[in-house]
Scaffold this motif. Structure first.
Motif, short mmCIF file in Angstrom:
data_model
loop_
_atom_site.label_atom_id
_atom_site.label_comp_id
_atom_site.label_asym_id
_atom_site.label_seq_id
_atom_site.Cartn_x
_atom_site.Cartn_y
_atom_site.Cartn_z
N LEU A 1 0.72 -1.38 -0.12
CA LEU A 1 -0.02 -0.16 0.00
C LEU A 1 0.91 1.12 -0.06
O LEU A 1 0.61 1.99 -0.77
CB LEU A 1 -1.15 0.17 1.34
N VAL A 2 1.92 1.17 0.89
CA VAL A 2 2.87 2.64 1.00
C VAL A 2 3.39 2.61 -0.41
O VAL A 2 3.59 3.86 -1.10
CB VAL A 2 3.86 2.29 1.67
N GLU A 3 3.97 1.74 -1.20
CA GLU A 3 4.56 1.64 -2.36
C GLU A 3 3.40 2.34 -3.59
O GLU A 3 4.11 3.11 -4.52
CB GLU A 3 5.28 0.37 -3.08
N LYS A 4 2.33 1.59 -3.49
CA LYS A 4 1.52 2.06 -4.69
C LYS A 4 1.03 3.45 -4.31
O LYS A 4 0.91 4.50 -5.13
CB LYS A 4 0.34 1.41 -4.53
N SER A 5 0.98 4.03 -3.10
CA SER A 5 0.75 5.44 -2.52
C SER A 5 1.83 6.12 -3.31
O SER A 5 1.54 7.43 -3.62
CB SER A 5 0.48 5.63 -1.03
N LYS A 6 3.13 6.01 -3.02
CA LYS A 6 4.19 6.60 -3.60
C LYS A 6 4.21 6.91 -5.05
O LYS A 6 4.36 7.90 -5.48
CB LYS A 6 5.45 6.01 -3.13
N GLN A 7 3.83 5.71 -5.64
CA GLN A 7 3.75 5.96 -7.20
C GLN A 7 2.52 6.66 -7.66
O GLN A 7 2.82 7.81 -8.46
CB GLN A 7 3.47 4.39 -7.66
N VAL A 8 1.40 6.72 -6.85
CA VAL A 8 0.47 7.65 -7.06
C VAL A 8 0.79 9.15 -6.90
O VAL A 8 0.45 10.11 -7.73
CB VAL A 8 -1.00 7.39 -6.43
N VAL A 9 1.21 9.31 -5.88
CA VAL A 9 1.87 10.70 -5.55
C VAL A 9 2.78 11.37 -6.46
O VAL A 9 2.87 12.52 -6.98
CB VAL A 9 2.56 10.77 -4.00
N ASP A 10 3.87 10.30 -7.14
CA ASP A 10 4.90 10.81 -7.87
C ASP A 10 4.13 11.18 -9.20
O ASP A 10 4.34 11.99 -9.70
CB ASP A 10 5.68 9.57 -8.06
N GLN A 11 3.14 10.29 -9.71
CA GLN A 11 2.47 10.43 -10.91
C GLN A 11 1.79 11.94 -10.92
O GLN A 11 1.62 12.60 -11.67
CB GLN A 11 1.38 9.58 -11.20
N ALA A 12 1.08 12.21 -9.79
CA ALA A 12 0.26 13.47 -9.60
C ALA A 12 1.61 14.64 -9.38
O ALA A 12 1.07 15.69 -10.11
CB ALA A 12 -0.39 13.40 -8.35
N ALA A 13 2.59 14.35 -9.05
CA ALA A 13 3.47 15.46 -8.94
C ALA A 13 4.01 15.89 -10.27
O ALA A 13 4.22 16.90 -10.65
CB ALA A 13 4.75 15.01 -7.98
N GLU A 14 4.05 14.87 -11.17
CA GLU A 14 4.65 14.94 -12.40
C GLU A 14 3.68 15.63 -13.18
O GLU A 14 3.95 16.56 -14.07
CB GLU A 14 5.10 13.39 -13.39
N LYS A 15 2.30 15.38 -13.19
CA LYS A 15 1.19 16.09 -13.82
C LYS A 15 1.45 17.47 -13.67
O LYS A 15 1.01 18.25 -14.16
CB LYS A 15 -0.04 15.26 -13.67
N VAL A 16 1.38 17.69 -12.04
CA VAL A 16 1.63 19.15 -11.75
C VAL A 16 2.79 19.97 -12.38
O VAL A 16 2.65 21.06 -12.73
CB VAL A 16 1.52 19.15 -10.15
N ASP A 17 3.73 19.24 -12.31
CA ASP A 17 4.90 19.87 -13.02
C ASP A 17 4.85 20.14 -14.48
O ASP A 17 5.30 21.37 -14.90
CB ASP A 17 6.43 18.89 -12.67
N ALA A 18 4.25 19.00 -15.19
CA ALA A 18 4.09 19.27 -16.47
C ALA A 18 2.88 20.62 -16.75
O ALA A 18 3.20 21.31 -18.01
CB ALA A 18 3.50 17.95 -17.07
N SER A 19 2.07 20.63 -15.94
CA SER A 19 1.22 21.72 -16.22
C SER A 19 1.64 22.95 -15.86
O SER A 19 1.25 23.95 -16.45
CB SER A 19 -0.24 21.62 -15.28
N ILE A 20 2.62 23.06 -14.78
CA ILE A 20 3.26 24.24 -14.51
C ILE A 20 4.28 24.53 -15.79
O ILE A 20 4.39 25.92 -16.09
CB ILE A 20 4.04 24.26 -13.34
N GLU A 21 4.84 23.74 -16.41
CA GLU A 21 5.85 24.09 -17.22
C GLU A 21 5.12 24.38 -18.52
O GLU A 21 5.77 25.08 -19.50
CB GLU A 21 6.79 22.74 -17.41
#
Length: 76
Positions: free
Chosen positions: A45-65
């Motif tokens: 569960l912790v690993e999957k949560s980390k993956q989801v958070v990383d994916q969300a962070a990538e999407k936020v970074d992409a939208s900012i860029e």
């Protein structure tokens, strides 16, 4: 009363997930907690949560860029 209901629901969930086993061999009631399974499930569960958070962070970074859309001047 609410506390008893919450505890009963939590125990039921733990039994359904397989973390908790209730048995009565030879008439002696026992409760067994499968700690290895709990550790494995929480680690997953912790690993999957980390993956989801990383994916969300990538999407936020992409939208900012991305450059904002060019706005047309307002004609009055």
């Amino acid at each position: 009363m609410r506390v008893v209901i919450v505890v009963a629901v939590l125990v039921l969930i733990m039994v359904l997930v397989g973390w908790l086993r209730l048995s009565s061999p030879e008439g002696n009631p026992t409760i067994q907690v499968d700690t290895e399974r709990v550790k494995e499930d929480t680690s997953t569960l912790v690993e999957k949560s980390k993956q989801v958070v990383d994916q969300a962070a990538e999407k936020v970074d992409a939208s900012i860029e991305r450059e904002p859309a060019e706005l047309e001047p307002v004609q009055e």
